[in-house]
Every structure is written in structure tokens, then in C-alpha cells.
Scaffold this active site. Sequence first.
Site, PDB file in Angstrom:
ATOM      1  N   ASP A  80       0.791  -1.243   0.000  1.00  0.00           N
ATOM      2  CA  ASP A  80       0.000   0.000   0.000  1.00  0.00           C
ATOM      3  C   ASP A  80       0.819   1.287   0.000  1.00  0.00           C
ATOM      4  O   ASP A  80       0.270   2.359   0.263  1.00  0.00           O
ATOM      5  CB  ASP A  80      -0.944  -0.011   1.206  1.00  0.00           C
ATOM      6  CG  ASP A  80      -2.006  -1.083   1.059  1.00  0.00           C
ATOM      7  OD1 ASP A  80      -2.624  -1.134  -0.019  1.00  0.00           O
ATOM      8  OD2 ASP A  80      -2.207  -1.869   1.992  1.00  0.00           O
TER       9      ASP A  80
ATOM     10  N   ASP B  14      -6.959  -3.475  -6.210  1.00  0.00           N
ATOM     11  CA  ASP B  14      -6.560  -2.232  -5.542  1.00  0.00           C
ATOM     12  C   ASP B  14      -5.095  -1.881  -5.823  1.00  0.00           C
ATOM     13  O   ASP B  14      -4.694  -0.719  -5.817  1.00  0.00           O
ATOM     14  CB  ASP B  14      -6.710  -2.331  -4.017  1.00  0.00           C
ATOM     15  CG  ASP B  14      -7.858  -3.192  -3.563  1.00  0.00           C
ATOM     16  OD1 ASP B  14      -8.266  -4.091  -4.311  1.00  0.00           O
ATOM     17  OD2 ASP B  14      -8.335  -2.999  -2.441  1.00  0.00           O
TER      18      ASP B  14
HETATM   19  N1  GLY Z   1      -7.544  -1.260  -0.607  1.00  0.00           N
HETATM   20  C1  GLY Z   1      -8.512  -1.776   0.254  1.00  0.00           C
HETATM   21  C2  GLY Z   1      -9.895  -1.381  -0.054  1.00  0.00           C
HETATM   22  O1  GLY Z   1     -10.211  -0.825  -1.087  1.00  0.00           O
HETATM   23  O2  GLY Z   1     -10.715  -1.651   0.812  1.00  0.00           O
END
Ligand code: GLY
Length: 391
Positions: free
Chosen positions: A112, A170
Amino acid sequence: MKIKLSLFIIGQFLFLSATAQIDQLPVKKIIDLAEKQYQSYIDKFPDSTQHLYSIRPNSNIQAVTYKDWTSGFFPGCLWYLYDFTKDKKWESDAKKWTATLEPAKLVTTMHDLGFILFSSFGNGYLLTKDSSYKNILLQGAKSLSTRFNPIVGSIKSWDNGPWHYPVIVDNLMNLELLFWVAQTFHDTSFLHIAISHLNNDIKYRFREDGSTFHVLDFDPSTGKLIAKKTWQGYTDSSCWARGQAWAIYGFTMAYRYTHNKEYLLYAKKAANYFIDQINKIDDHIPYWDFNDTAIPNTQRDVSAASIAASALLELSEFDPATKKTYYNAAVEILRSLCSDAYLATPGTNHDFLLQHGVVNKPGGKGVDVPIIYADYYFLQALWRYQHYSTK
Ligand code: GLY
């Protein structure tokens, strides 16, 4: 003289129509609201190591440190607020909440870093040109790159859970950090990783109808795909609305950096599916998963709405033939988000802007709550709306 006069009149007309377009959405009202809400949060929680995220089941504020994937969004909101208002007070707060995220640049146990560092230091660099921010972004890109396995061809998303080598939709968002660093430091190694990741997603991420799978699980020793699953969606074969929004955003952003027409094509595939789905909904705000069988008796997700609106505005810039379709879809979404059904009134909604987000419904986490990344992409979408529509 006559020619000059008509040019002047045409110029005035164009200026007035651009202004009228901007006035359609109450941008100023929302920036005023953001100033009130975020000031209220800061007054109550002045500790800049704590980043506004969401609310807990007992309605207490949930704030996170640099270790959480959402920590960059609160400073990101503050940077947008500074850019909208030009008030140095917001620059000073944005700097404070950004600075405490520096340790994230060395984290290699999660994917992330793009979310965390680009929303904070990335926005900060664009506005201040502080060279220390640039080096933090470079180190973050190096740390993120350690999660790339050339046999699979993708960056690994999670180190835990029932997976072998999970790559989630994501993850596309984190590639912006790599693209930006590659461009800024003229280092193609980051570019190759981002491109490989995107190309692998193109192979496996999409269904025939343009919807996307949430989790792709690979065998890390052979690179073969093992399974297509979900984690936050309704079922493995459903379309999780925020995941679809990440796909629109990720491929649109990749096109911005590469001008690769294939990425534009996949951005449009993802966008067309999303728009077809929201066109079935009266106010164009998606349910948390487009295939939840309980629709219409289930929750909306304003985060999916605001991410998609921001992405669609950028997508509308890239092809005159589809400009109107994507621009209008984005404005429809934003118009609803600006209505009383979703927008907080000052002093309510735990200091957030938007109501009605969903974090992880199958996991029982954050169902129908305010979420900072809904606010962040909402502000970004309004920024894009204001800047693109005046071009
Ligand atoms: N990246 C995690 C979400 O979109 O919940």
C-alpha cells in the site's frame, strides 16, 4: 473593429459557459464544509501521528498511524484543502500530518505504499516542490519494488490470508508511485515493474462483460494463476463496486503515464461496466457490490462513487469521442454526492464530508460509515471538475 468585437463576445460567451458549468456543482460550499469538519477533527485530535480513517462500531473515531493503508488520505485531504483555499494554515497542517508518514517509506511487508506516500508526500511535492519529499517517494518506490516477483510478473499484495501469491485489483493504484518515480528520476526499472503488473492484470483481471475479479492468486514458483476470488465482494463471481472503481482509476492513470492505447481500452471497459450498473440506480451511487442479491435493500458505497467520479473525469480528457459520456457520468455521481442524501451538514458525521461508505461488508467491518478515502477522492474529483471544465 467588428471582428475584434465578435471575438470579444465569443470569448465572453465561452467564459460564461465555463463558469456556469463550474457553478453547477457547489464546490465552494464543499470546501467550506471541509474546512469546518477537518478543523473540528484537528481541534479534538491534534496528534499528527493519528490519521483520520473512519468510525468504530461504538461510533468513536478510528484513526491510524503510518502502518495502515489509509493513513495517507487525511494529509491528502489537507493538501487539497490548501490547494483550494491557498490558506497557509492548511499547508502547515498538511505538512504536519504528512511528516509522520515518513517511516512508511521503509515498509516492505505490504503493497500500500502508493496509497500512503503518494496521497501525502506526492500531493505535497506537487504543491511545494520540497525535495526531501521527492527522496521519500523514491525510497517508497524501492520498498514497493521488493514485492515484485518476476516469475509471476506482479507485485504481491498481502503477506497473510489463505493465499499463495495474492494480487488484488486495488494494487493498480500503487503503481502511480512507480510511474511517477520512474519519470522523475529517469529510472526505467520502476517502469518495467509497473508495466509487467498491468499486463498481467490485463490477462486475468477482467470478465467478458468488463467487470473485474478482486483477488488473483498465483503460484509464486511457476507464475501460474491458481484462482480468481474475492475478499471484500459479495461472491467470487460478483463485482465489488470499489474494486471496479480501482480498475477504472488504475488503467486511466496508467494511460496518463504511458499513452499505451491498450490501457485506455481497459480503462474504458471497466468504466463502461460501472456506468451501465449505476445507470440502473436512480441517483447513480453504487451499491457496495453490483451483484448483491439484496439490492435495493443493501448499502451504497460512496467511496466507490467518489473514486469512480475522479477516474471518469480524467478518462474524459483522453478521447474526444467519449469525452461527454465519461464527463457526464462523473458529474451525475458528484451531483448526488453533493446532495443531502450523502453530504454531511456541518458539525455532524464525525467530521467527515460524506456519509454511507462500506469498508468490508463480508468481514463485518465498517458497513454504512464515513470513510476518509471517500472524502479524499471526492475532493480530488471536485478539483478535477473545477480544473478540467475550465479548459
Ligand atoms: N484497498 C482496500 C480497499 O479498497 O478496501
